[in-house]
Design a protein around this motif. Structure first.
Motif: not given
Ligand code: MCN
Length: 823
Positions: A304-313, A328-331, A364-365, A390-396
């Motif tokens: 089983a691989p992990g992660r695999g998100h496509v996100t706009t934040a 946040v909007d994630t596929k 909201h996510a 990752f998302l929060v810290e990149r945005l920070a």
């Protein structure tokens, strides 16, 4: 600082808990004495190989096994219909279940062997059982499958857009679920009122676990008793037993699952796969032991691989740079079928961590789970929490740049204040304890931040590009309590169980339902039990990973073992001490309330009368002089169900130099300051951080599963999938702070995933900081030299220069001026 290992003989018994003693399991592991599943040899053992789909998505009209069956040494060949059994199947198929449900979840059938359709390259179609491993593999090549290829996609966005064709009849548009968390209206308002906003499109790539030992299973059926033993690479034997019992229709009490030594898992050995169930099934059918060991190629296609998100934040801030909202909007890629914990990973393990270390008033996510033509996606070290962090810290970092505030200052001003704990986030969870400024200050001091910024300026003058990246991560481990987990969709409790048994001679065996596979539980659990019982460390043996020996258990994942398993061991030890206290009081002719226990001795207060716990153990088995109505023996079993998750945190800082001409990244330093509460063994904590950071750096710079347009894996070997080597990992400076967990008896928080959660964004933020003069604010992971070079050149082209100018130091200085200088 690197912690020195101690010889346990040099540590006072009273100090054993919290000492950096050397791992007792290492001599066997490094001298070839360990026994892995593939080492098991049983008389008359057969070997199984699995024929897997060549295609990402195809109808199967015929599977011709005739030639394979004729081959010398082949004992049996099974296809879908051969393993179907009405007693345990739905629609004539044996099905793999999922262990987590969501309200909107569209469950789909996952047959053990494909029925008429394959949905990922690696989907099992048939198995061959032969006298010899090589014959079994050769015979799979003799099976003829008629495929009719269908449109396929490995990308969740594309699959949801219909580009992958329809994977399952029961999941229209390939939507597995729609899920949301937080307050949408308040978040909208925060964005309407914001003084600054930043937006980030990101991909959190699919990763393959690459445990050193591939998955494997050996099954041995005993027709006389109907007992079925399955030795397998498992992180959670009891859970595997429960699920497998349902899948193959074998009574749970006659099924034994044992994990021998396991060579790493990183999440990929939690899940119930078809493969191990097939080994058990054919061993029972043939009444002979059967072994299957995944090849490395098979592992790439099926683990089983992990992660695999496509996100706009997006992040909203006020005029002063205070964070006011996060949207946040994630596929999320779930792969072809639902794996064991799959629905929980991109929802509750992700959305609930989106507040990071920050006091964010509106979040909201929304997450859409997508069926795609990759193997079923599930937990990989961190599972959901790295995606959030990752998302929060990149945005920070982007937010700081936008607000014109230093990135360290921006974080500090937005941290949840020390006096706000326990802190209720806007995304359901309540953080137990934290002092987020402490690791940050320690990290700044360790990297000498002010001096770095000066050096960075000077280096830029010379055309050298240094960068510093921060990651102030939060994680949640020890998912609990069970009642809450049940409300969220878990189909199992998330307690842990232990049994602590004194032997008549005074030594102890401690059994725990977790199942370590590299984390050093043999050492740390012995430290816990020795400390509780006041006996020498070497007198405690730890047993895990065998359903026949350990009463119950939930396994090792989600960095739960210290917090939940360790607490269960404390609970059993304390029960045992209470019984021993009563025996001591009886024999010392004292009231139990007057008997104190310290350092392994029961003493009557105010007297010099005492008895050692080992002596009591012996007395309990002699049973010649016991309190009335007390049973002989000295052992105790417990189930520990935590009140809350534990929330470790920390600050990691990467310092890099980027060569814009080649796109190469070099580490100058990596500082990890982690707070995992009290530490049972600081050396093991440090080791876990090292390993975790290595995997996080792997994600940032090297790793990623790449599929082509037909969902064929292009990175299906170690030649193509770049697992970092030791030379790729920088020396690390590891430090810690200690904020004990207030709700478990050890005050511990988890550490097993911390480094993996923390590292990727520290590295990406460092690279974008280095390339700030070029106006580069994002580079996708893995940040290969090519991607970095492209980011520099694309930005230069966008700024009106040409690519050749991009790496010119003058251009960089101009760009620096254009973007307002340092972030
Ligand atoms: N520990 C400690 N003090 C603390 C917390 C933990 O001394 N405050 C010790 C524990 O007693 C344990 C080790 O550190 O010996 C890790 O503990 P914990 O954080 O509870 O994590 P688990 O033991 O539950 O391990 C699971 C975690 C996960 S989820 C992945 S993935 C992972 C990891 O551990 N996979 C690993 N570390 C791994 N290490 C190895 N070698 N191989 C893997 O596959």
């Amino acid at each position: 600082m690197s912690i020195e290992s101690l010889d346990p003989d040099d540590v006072d018994a009273a100090d054993i808990l919290g000492s950096a003693i050397e791992r007792r399991e290492d001599p066997a592991l490094i001298t070839g004495e360990a026994e892995y599943t593939d080492d098991i040899q049983l008389p008359e053992m057969l070997h199984m190989a699995i024929l897997r789909s060549q295609h990402g998505h195809a109808e199967i009209s015929d599977v011709d096994t005739g030639a394979a069956e004729e081959m010398d040494g082949v004992v049996a060949v099974y296809t879908h219909d051969d393993v179907a059994d009405e007693a345990v199947s739905r629609d004539g198929s044996l099905l793999i279940p999922t262990g987590w449900l969501l309200d909107s979840l569209r469950q789909v059938d996952h047959p053990v062997l494909a029925k008429d359709k394959v949905r990922y390259q690696g989907d099992a179609i048939a198995v061959v059982v032969a006298e010899d491993r090589y014959v079994a593999h050769d015979a799979t090549n003799a099976i003829d499958v008629d495929y009719e290829r269908l449109d396929a996609s490995a990308d969740p966005d594309a699959a949801l857009d219909g580009e992958a064709g329809q994977l399952h009849d029961d999941a229209e548009g390939n939507v597995a679920f729609d899920w949301e968390i937080g307050d949408e209206e308040r978040t909208e308002e925060a964005f309407d009122d914001a003084a600054h906003t930043v937006s980030l499109d990101l991909e959190n790539q699919l990763l393959i676990a690459n445990a050193m030992e591939p998955r494997a299973a050996v099954a041995d059926y005993h027709p006389g008793t109907d007992e079925l033993d399955v030795f397998m690479t498992s992180q959670n034997p009891h859970l595997h037993r429960l699920l497998m019992s349902g899948v193959i229709g074998h009574p749970e009490h006659k099924l034994r699952v044992k994990a021998p030594d396991v060579g790493g898992g990183f999440g990929c050995k939690i899940h119930h796969y078809a493969d191990e169930a097939l080994v058990a099934l054919v061993a029972r059918d043939l009444e002979r032991p059967v072994k299957w060991t995944s090849t490395r190629t098979e592992g790439y296609k099926t683990d089983a691989p992990g992660r695999g998100h496509v996100t706009t934040a997006e992040l909203a801030m006020d005029d002063d740079g205070n964070i006011t909202g996060l949207r946040v909007d994630t596929k999320a890629n779930l792969g072809a079928y639902l794996s064991t914990f799959a629905p929980a990973v991109p929802t509750y393990l992700y959305g609930t961590l989106l507040s990071g270390q920050y006091d964010i008033p509106a979040i909201h996510a929304s997450v859409t789970g997508a069926y795609t033509n990759v193997p079923p996606v599930d937990a990989y070290r961190g599972a959901g929490r790295p995606e959030a962090s990752f998302l929060v810290e990149r945005l920070a970092s982007l937010g700081a740049r936008e607000a014109g505030i230093d990135p360290a200052e921006f974080r500090k001003k937005n941290f949840v204040p020390d006096n706000a704990f326990p802190y209720q986030t806007q995304v359901a969870v309540e953080y137990d304890s934290g002092e987020y400024g402490k690791p940050m200050e320690k990290a700044l001091e360790t990297v000498d931040y002010d001096a770095f910024r000066e050096r960075q300026e000077e280096a830029r003058e010379e055309g050298r590009y240094l960068g510093i990246g921060f990651s102030c991560y939060i994680e949640a481990c020890g998912l609990a309590p069970s009642e809450l987990a049940g409300q969220l969709g878990a189909q199992a409790g998330l307690w842990e169980s232990s049994l602590v048994r004194f032997h008549p001679s005074g030594t102890v065996t401690a059994f725990c339902g977790t199942s370590g596979h590299g984390q050093g539980h043999g050492t740390t659990y012995a430290q816990i039990v020795a400390n509780e019982l006041g006996i020498p460390y070497e007198d405690v043996e730890v047993v895990e990973g065998d359903t026949d020996e350990i009463p119950q258990g939930m396994g090792t994942y989600g960095s739960r073992s210290a917090a939940v398993g360790g607490s269960a061991l404390v609970k059993s030890s304390q029960k045992l001490v209470e019984k021993a206290r009563e025996i001591a009081a009886h024999q010392l002719e004292a009231d139990p309330a007057d008997v104190e226990f310290e350092g392994g001795e029961f003493g009557v207060s105010g007297t010099d009368r005492s008895l050692g716990i080992k002596e009591i153990a012996q007395q309990s088995y002699l049973a010649h002089d016991m309190p009335d109505d007390m049973e002989p023996g000295l052992e105790a079993t417990s189930f520990y169900d935590p009140d809350n998750f534990v929330f470790p945190f920390g600050t990691h800082v990467a310092v890099v130099e980027v060569d814009p001409e080649s796109g190469e990244i070099e580490f100058e330093n990596y500082v990890a300051v982690d707070d995992v509460g009290n530490q049972i063994n600081p050396k093991i904590v440090e080791g876990q951080i090292h390993g975790g950071v290595a995997q996080g750096i792997g994600q940032a710079l090297y790793e990623g599963a790449v599929y082509d347009g037909n969902a064929q894996l292009l990175t299906g070997s170690m030649q193509d999938y770049a697992v970092p080597k030791s030379l790729h990992i920088p020396d690390m400076e590891t430090e810690s702070t200690v904020t004990p967990c207030p709700h478990n008896p050890l005050g511990v928080k988890g550490v097993g995933e911390a480094g993996t959660i923390a590292a990727p964004q520290a590295v990406v933020n460092a690279v974008t900081d280095a390339l700030e003069p070029f106006g580069v604010d994002t580079v996708e992971m893995p940040m290969t030299a090519e991607r970095v070079w492209n980011a520099v050149n694309e930005q230069a082209t966008a700024d009106g220069g040409d690519a050749a100018d991009a790496t010119d130091a003058d251009t960089a200085t101009d760009a620096d001026a254009d973007t307002g200088g340092e972030n």
